[in-house]
Scaffold this active site. Structure first.
Site, short mmCIF file in Angstrom:
data_model
loop_
_atom_site.label_atom_id
_atom_site.label_comp_id
_atom_site.label_asym_id
_atom_site.label_seq_id
_atom_site.Cartn_x
_atom_site.Cartn_y
_atom_site.Cartn_z
N ARG A 61 8.06 15.82 3.94
CA ARG A 61 8.29 17.26 3.76
C ARG A 61 9.75 17.46 3.39
NH1 ARG A 61 3.60 19.72 2.76
NH2 ARG A 61 2.04 19.38 4.42
N GLU A 90 -10.24 19.52 1.80
CA GLU A 90 -9.01 18.85 2.21
C GLU A 90 -9.30 17.62 3.08
OE1 GLU A 90 -6.05 19.33 1.17
OE2 GLU A 90 -6.38 21.19 0.07
N GLU A 94 -7.85 14.14 1.63
CA GLU A 94 -6.69 13.54 2.29
C GLU A 94 -7.04 12.33 3.16
OE1 GLU A 94 -4.04 16.25 4.19
OE2 GLU A 94 -3.66 17.35 2.32
N GLU A 142 1.51 13.75 -1.67
CA GLU A 142 0.21 13.28 -1.22
C GLU A 142 -0.08 11.85 -1.67
OE1 GLU A 142 -2.83 16.00 -2.38
OE2 GLU A 142 -2.37 17.41 -0.77
#
Length: 210
Positions: A61, A90, A94, A142
């Protein structure tokens, strides 16, 4: 309860969110300047497997300058997409999973003093392997994520020890810890209404951009 907006300006546009400046009239008639972030909102998933482990990712992040341990999550940036469908997408994208049991854990604003971001966090159980959705290619942060599983109680202890910082993870696992003693059936169904989310559109429509 929204206070009147006498003017609204788009200060800057970003890849994910925009910066807005409002002139707001408070109940005394005073004029206040407020900047805030227009955000599409998001969903997050606390996925709990049969071994009582939480399925997590480690993701960089940039604003924090850290790689954080987080639950699967993503933006509500597809027009008209159902909240649950977004969470299911998601989870597949993910961590390569699907779930047969879905409940709503908690709805929240992540930082209501500065951002419009609202997020719904689900509990997902009865997990199974799921292929990546057709056409999905991870990119950016990602593409650098990895998937980990951690014991539910270990995650709770890590939150209380200050070792985990992601707000979606903290809110989700603490809500799950609070709900668990009474049984998962006390949680709202996956299609429960989300009234605060609807008020977001009313708030935007009330004062168009200058």
């Amino acid at each position: 309860m929204a206070w009147p907006v006498s003017s609204r300006h788009l200060v800057g546009e970003g890849a994910v969110f925009d910066l807005v400046r409002d002139q707001v009239v408070d109940p005394t008639g005073a004029d206040l300047r407020r900047e805030w972030i227009r955000h599409p909102g998001a969903v997050g998933v606390i996925a709990l497997d049969d071994a009582d482990r939480v399925v997590l990712v480690r993701q960089y992040r940039h604003p924090a300058g850290l790689r954080l341990v987080e639950p699967p999550a993503g933006l509500l940036d597809v027009d008209g997409e159902d909240y649950l469908a977004a969470a299911q997408r998601e989870l597949a994208e993910e961590v390569g999973l699907r779930a047969d049991d879905w409940r709503v854990l908690v709805d929240m604003f992540t930082s209501p003093g500065a951002s419009q971001e609202s997020i719904r966090i689900y509990l997902a159980r009865d997990l199974h392997e799921e292929p990546l959705p057709d056409g999905f290619v991870a990119d950016g942060e990602e593409a650098q994520m990895d998937v980990v599983r951690a014991g539910f109680q270990d995650v709770i202890e890590a939150v209380l020890d200050g070792r985990l910082q992601n707000p979606v993870l903290i809110a989700g696992v603490m809500a799950a810890a609070a709900a668990r003693p009474g049984g998962w059936d006390r949680l709202r169904p996956a299609d429960a209404p989300w009234p605060a989310r609807g008020l977001r559109d009313e708030f935007l429509a009330r004062a168009p951009f200058a």
